[in-house]
Scaffold this active site. Sequence first.
Site, PDB file in Angstrom:
ATOM      1  N   TYR A 153     -19.878   6.810  -1.422  1.00 30.69           N
ATOM      2  CA  TYR A 153     -20.582   5.806  -0.608  1.00 30.69           C
ATOM      3  C   TYR A 153     -22.106   6.042  -0.646  1.00 30.69           C
ATOM      4  O   TYR A 153     -22.888   5.104  -0.786  1.00 30.69           O
ATOM      5  CB  TYR A 153     -20.039   5.908   0.811  1.00 30.69           C
ATOM      6  CG  TYR A 153     -20.527   4.891   1.814  1.00 30.69           C
ATOM      7  CD1 TYR A 153     -19.971   3.613   1.868  1.00 30.69           C
ATOM      8  CD2 TYR A 153     -21.510   5.217   2.743  1.00 30.69           C
ATOM      9  CE1 TYR A 153     -20.391   2.688   2.823  1.00 30.69           C
ATOM     10  CE2 TYR A 153     -21.933   4.304   3.699  1.00 30.69           C
ATOM     11  CZ  TYR A 153     -21.371   3.045   3.733  1.00 30.69           C
ATOM     12  OH  TYR A 153     -21.790   2.140   4.678  1.00 30.69           O
ATOM     13  N   ALA A 154     -22.513   7.310  -0.529  1.00 27.56           N
ATOM     14  CA  ALA A 154     -23.945   7.631  -0.553  1.00 27.56           C
ATOM     15  C   ALA A 154     -24.561   7.242  -1.892  1.00 27.56           C
ATOM     16  O   ALA A 154     -25.664   6.691  -1.946  1.00 27.56           O
ATOM     17  CB  ALA A 154     -24.157   9.123  -0.286  1.00 27.56           C
TER      18      ALA A 154
HETATM   19  P1  NAP Z   1     -16.373  -3.775   8.233  1.00 27.19           P
HETATM   20  O1  NAP Z   1     -16.250  -4.056   9.687  1.00 27.19           O
HETATM   21  O2  NAP Z   1     -15.386  -2.858   7.600  1.00 27.19           O
HETATM   22  O3  NAP Z   1     -16.392  -5.165   7.458  1.00 27.19           O
HETATM   23  C1  NAP Z   1     -16.494  -5.209   6.067  1.00 27.19           C
HETATM   24  C2  NAP Z   1     -15.959  -6.542   5.586  1.00 27.19           C
HETATM   25  O4  NAP Z   1     -16.066  -6.539   4.136  1.00 27.19           O
HETATM   26  C3  NAP Z   1     -14.474  -6.734   5.913  1.00 27.19           C
HETATM   27  O5  NAP Z   1     -14.251  -8.042   6.405  1.00 27.19           O
HETATM   28  C4  NAP Z   1     -13.791  -6.508   4.572  1.00 27.19           C
HETATM   29  O6  NAP Z   1     -12.604  -7.240   4.381  1.00 27.19           O
HETATM   30  C5  NAP Z   1     -14.850  -7.034   3.612  1.00 27.19           C
HETATM   31  N1  NAP Z   1     -14.616  -6.566   2.255  1.00 27.19           N
HETATM   32  C6  NAP Z   1     -14.238  -5.331   1.865  1.00 27.19           C
HETATM   33  N2  NAP Z   1     -14.083  -5.287   0.539  1.00 27.19           N
HETATM   34  C7  NAP Z   1     -14.355  -6.536   0.070  1.00 27.19           C
HETATM   35  C8  NAP Z   1     -14.359  -7.116  -1.223  1.00 27.19           C
HETATM   36  N3  NAP Z   1     -14.031  -6.414  -2.312  1.00 27.19           N
HETATM   37  N4  NAP Z   1     -14.683  -8.425  -1.342  1.00 27.19           N
HETATM   38  C9  NAP Z   1     -14.985  -9.164  -0.242  1.00 27.19           C
HETATM   39  N5  NAP Z   1     -15.010  -8.655   1.008  1.00 27.19           N
HETATM   40  C10 NAP Z   1     -14.692  -7.357   1.165  1.00 27.19           C
HETATM   41  O7  NAP Z   1     -17.809  -3.153   7.878  1.00 27.19           O
HETATM   42  P2  NAP Z   1     -19.216  -3.232   8.633  1.00 27.19           P
HETATM   43  O8  NAP Z   1     -19.353  -2.028   9.473  1.00 27.19           O
HETATM   44  O9  NAP Z   1     -19.428  -4.573   9.222  1.00 27.19           O
HETATM   45  O10 NAP Z   1     -20.204  -2.996   7.392  1.00 27.19           O
HETATM   46  C11 NAP Z   1     -20.828  -4.060   6.681  1.00 27.19           C
HETATM   47  C12 NAP Z   1     -21.774  -3.450   5.644  1.00 27.19           C
HETATM   48  O11 NAP Z   1     -22.739  -2.622   6.288  1.00 27.19           O
HETATM   49  C13 NAP Z   1     -21.076  -2.580   4.607  1.00 27.19           C
HETATM   50  O12 NAP Z   1     -21.692  -2.745   3.352  1.00 27.19           O
HETATM   51  C14 NAP Z   1     -21.328  -1.197   5.135  1.00 27.19           C
HETATM   52  O13 NAP Z   1     -21.252  -0.235   4.108  1.00 27.19           O
HETATM   53  C15 NAP Z   1     -22.713  -1.341   5.716  1.00 27.19           C
HETATM   54  N6  NAP Z   1     -23.036  -0.324   6.715  1.00 27.19           N
HETATM   55  C16 NAP Z   1     -22.307  -0.217   7.868  1.00 27.19           C
HETATM   56  C17 NAP Z   1     -22.642   0.758   8.790  1.00 27.19           C
HETATM   57  C18 NAP Z   1     -21.877   0.948  10.083  1.00 27.19           C
HETATM   58  O14 NAP Z   1     -22.178   1.916  10.807  1.00 27.19           O
HETATM   59  N7  NAP Z   1     -20.926   0.102  10.422  1.00 27.19           N
HETATM   60  C19 NAP Z   1     -23.725   1.617   8.544  1.00 27.19           C
HETATM   61  C20 NAP Z   1     -24.446   1.476   7.378  1.00 27.19           C
HETATM   62  C21 NAP Z   1     -24.101   0.498   6.471  1.00 27.19           C
HETATM   63  P3  NAP Z   1     -11.175  -6.593   4.751  1.00 27.19           P
HETATM   64  O15 NAP Z   1     -11.140  -6.545   6.214  1.00 27.19           O
HETATM   65  O16 NAP Z   1     -10.167  -7.550   4.174  1.00 27.19           O
HETATM   66  O17 NAP Z   1     -11.153  -5.235   4.116  1.00 27.19           O
END
Ligand code: NAP
Length: 252
Positions: A153-154
């Site tokens: 991920y990093a």
């Molecule tokens: P989340 O709640 O897990 O939501 C991610 C969404 O992306 C889910 O609806 C998931 O669908 C969808 N997804 C996964 N794989 C996919 C694919 N191959 N094609 C299309 N959609 C896909 O995550 P979040 O926390 O909102 O994070 C959103 C972004 O911010 C990510 O890139 C994450 O790495 C980044 N981020 C988050 C945090 C944090 O603390 N939350 C911190 C830093 C960065 P499914 O439910 O069907 O899997």
Amino acid sequence: MNIPQRTAIVTGGARGIGAAVSRRLAADGCQVAVVDLDDSACAETVAAVEELGSKAIAVGADVSDEAAVQAAVDRVASDLGAPTVLVNNAGITRDNLLFKMSTADWDSVMNVHLRGAFLMSRATQRHMTEVGWGRIVNLSSISALGNRGQANYAAAKAGLQGFTKTLALELGRFGVTVNAIAPGFIATEMTAATAERLGMSFEDFKAANAKEIPVGRVGEPDDIANAVSFFADERASFVSGQVLYVAGGPTA
Ligand code: NAP
């Protein structure tokens, strides 16, 4: 210049940060294509966007699948018009220490974050350059600076920063800006799943993380949506190739 009606694509828009970004862009006047693996999972976000008075469609696509990405972008262009805002937000985690990390877990994280952002950006830039205006916002992470148990991920999130700067160099002359947001801890299902894996309640996990964050709280999806709103706006037209850490404090 006269900015055309903005049509935004938000990947991973079904929930979490992507859902908040979709709602915020709708409140800003954008039409929104909510892209996620399963289009039925997008219904709630689509309804929220429509309630805010904007058009929305749900599009089911795996961002790491080249044909699915092209079909998704074609559909957005025909149903809503040229996509001029792209938020590469879809993401997954497959955490493990290096010696236990499987090749499949390495590949799936690279595929969703890096290959996904590449495919979506390549398919969408054609519309932005034709219009002469566009905004790409990539979701990086503080994990780009290194985080135990997240070598995959990093690396992907650091890779997105180089990707962002390079697209900014290539696309600036076409009126397209490209920036990245690197969130700290945001309360979503992604961080809830991490708490579960660590055997902690989400409330305890959030409280423990908040202690380490200078502003004394964890982030909410709207904190990230507000930053996306800025980058997607005409007022940010001289800001490109930047990485904004939205983490409640300075980062190393
Ligand atoms: P989340 O709640 O897990 O939501 C991610 C969404 O992306 C889910 O609806 C998931 O669908 C969808 N997804 C996964 N794989 C996919 C694919 N191959 N094609 C299309 N959609 C896909 O995550 P979040 O926390 O909102 O994070 C959103 C972004 O911010 C990510 O890139 C994450 O790495 C980044 N981020 C988050 C945090 C944090 O603390 N939350 C911190 C830093 C960065 P499914 O439910 O069907 O899997």
